[in-house]
Design a protein around this motif. Sequence first.
Motif, short mmCIF file in Angstrom:
data_model
loop_
_atom_site.label_atom_id
_atom_site.label_comp_id
_atom_site.label_asym_id
_atom_site.label_seq_id
_atom_site.Cartn_x
_atom_site.Cartn_y
_atom_site.Cartn_z
N ARG A 1 22.51 -6.61 88.70
CA ARG A 1 21.83 -5.48 87.56
C ARG A 1 21.36 -6.19 86.44
O ARG A 1 20.48 -6.20 85.51
CB ARG A 1 22.57 -4.49 87.27
N ARG A 2 22.30 -7.21 85.61
CA ARG A 2 22.26 -8.00 84.81
C ARG A 2 20.88 -8.76 84.75
O ARG A 2 20.38 -9.06 83.87
CB ARG A 2 23.55 -8.88 84.52
N VAL A 3 20.77 -9.52 85.78
CA VAL A 3 19.61 -10.48 86.14
C VAL A 3 18.26 -9.35 86.20
O VAL A 3 17.37 -10.02 85.49
CB VAL A 3 19.84 -11.10 87.54
N LEU A 4 18.53 -8.29 86.77
CA LEU A 4 17.26 -7.47 86.79
C LEU A 4 16.84 -7.11 85.25
O LEU A 4 15.73 -6.96 84.83
CB LEU A 4 17.35 -6.15 87.56
N GLU A 5 18.01 -6.66 84.34
CA GLU A 5 17.65 -6.19 82.90
C GLU A 5 16.96 -7.53 82.42
O GLU A 5 16.07 -7.38 81.64
CB GLU A 5 18.85 -5.84 82.55
N LYS A 6 17.48 -8.87 82.72
CA LYS A 6 16.91 -10.05 81.88
C LYS A 6 15.39 -10.24 82.28
O LYS A 6 14.58 -10.34 81.49
CB LYS A 6 17.68 -11.05 82.24
N VAL A 7 15.04 -9.94 83.53
CA VAL A 7 13.63 -10.25 84.04
C VAL A 7 12.57 -9.07 83.38
O VAL A 7 11.55 -9.45 82.90
CB VAL A 7 13.72 -10.38 85.59
N GLN A 8 13.25 -8.01 83.53
CA GLN A 8 12.41 -6.79 83.00
C GLN A 8 12.21 -6.89 81.25
O GLN A 8 11.22 -6.48 80.90
CB GLN A 8 13.13 -5.42 83.21
N CYS A 9 12.89 -7.34 80.75
CA CYS A 9 12.84 -7.77 79.31
C CYS A 9 12.38 -8.94 78.99
O CYS A 9 11.95 -9.36 77.87
CB CYS A 9 14.18 -7.69 78.62
N TRP A 10 12.13 -9.98 79.86
CA TRP A 10 11.48 -11.24 79.72
C TRP A 10 10.08 -11.30 79.22
O TRP A 10 9.38 -10.74 79.92
CB TRP A 10 11.86 -12.15 80.87
N ALA A 11 10.06 -11.92 78.20
CA ALA A 11 8.50 -12.15 77.77
C ALA A 11 8.18 -13.51 77.75
O ALA A 11 8.67 -14.19 76.76
CB ALA A 11 8.34 -11.55 76.15
N PRO A 12 7.85 -13.98 78.17
CA PRO A 12 7.55 -15.50 78.82
C PRO A 12 6.42 -16.05 77.58
O PRO A 12 5.56 -15.38 77.04
CB PRO A 12 6.71 -16.02 80.04
N TYR A 13 6.79 -17.41 77.15
CA TYR A 13 6.06 -17.85 76.05
C TYR A 13 4.80 -18.45 76.63
O TYR A 13 5.06 -19.71 76.34
CB TYR A 13 6.85 -18.59 74.95
N VAL A 14 4.05 -18.13 77.10
CA VAL A 14 2.86 -18.83 78.00
C VAL A 14 1.60 -18.52 77.41
O VAL A 14 0.42 -18.34 78.00
CB VAL A 14 2.84 -19.01 79.28
N ASP A 15 1.39 -17.96 76.19
CA ASP A 15 -0.25 -17.54 75.51
C ASP A 15 -0.73 -18.74 75.18
O ASP A 15 -0.01 -19.87 75.03
CB ASP A 15 0.31 -16.54 74.36
N ARG A 16 -2.01 -18.85 75.50
CA ARG A 16 -2.81 -19.83 75.23
C ARG A 16 -2.95 -20.23 73.81
O ARG A 16 -3.58 -21.27 73.51
CB ARG A 16 -4.14 -19.83 75.96
N LEU A 17 -2.45 -19.31 72.92
CA LEU A 17 -2.87 -19.41 71.58
C LEU A 17 -2.35 -20.47 70.82
O LEU A 17 -2.54 -21.30 70.09
CB LEU A 17 -2.23 -18.15 70.49
N LEU A 18 -0.83 -20.89 71.45
CA LEU A 18 -0.14 -22.02 70.95
C LEU A 18 -0.93 -23.48 71.20
O LEU A 18 -1.04 -24.26 70.59
CB LEU A 18 1.29 -21.97 70.97
#
Length: 88
Positions: free
Chosen positions: A27-44
Amino acid sequence: MTATTLRPGWSHPVRAAVPPFTGAGLRRVLEKVQCWAPYVDRLLLDDVAAVLDDYTPTEHQVDEHAQRLRGHLTRLVHVAHQCLTEAP
């Protein structure tokens, strides 16, 4: 724990499977995956490329890039801080 299989001709001991997480851990892993916002935007990458490009930007463009890069850095610091404070 070891057990032998029921297959004829196979007498090698086989270790029982051990799940990597408990129910609470999953459940803890699922919560982390659901809240995860990867920093892979091309803007940087686009902003860094613009700064490192061969042309000389205008003063306004330099200021604009500096502000955006500062924002990227702030976001990366928040991501790193969140990772450190949420470590088990």
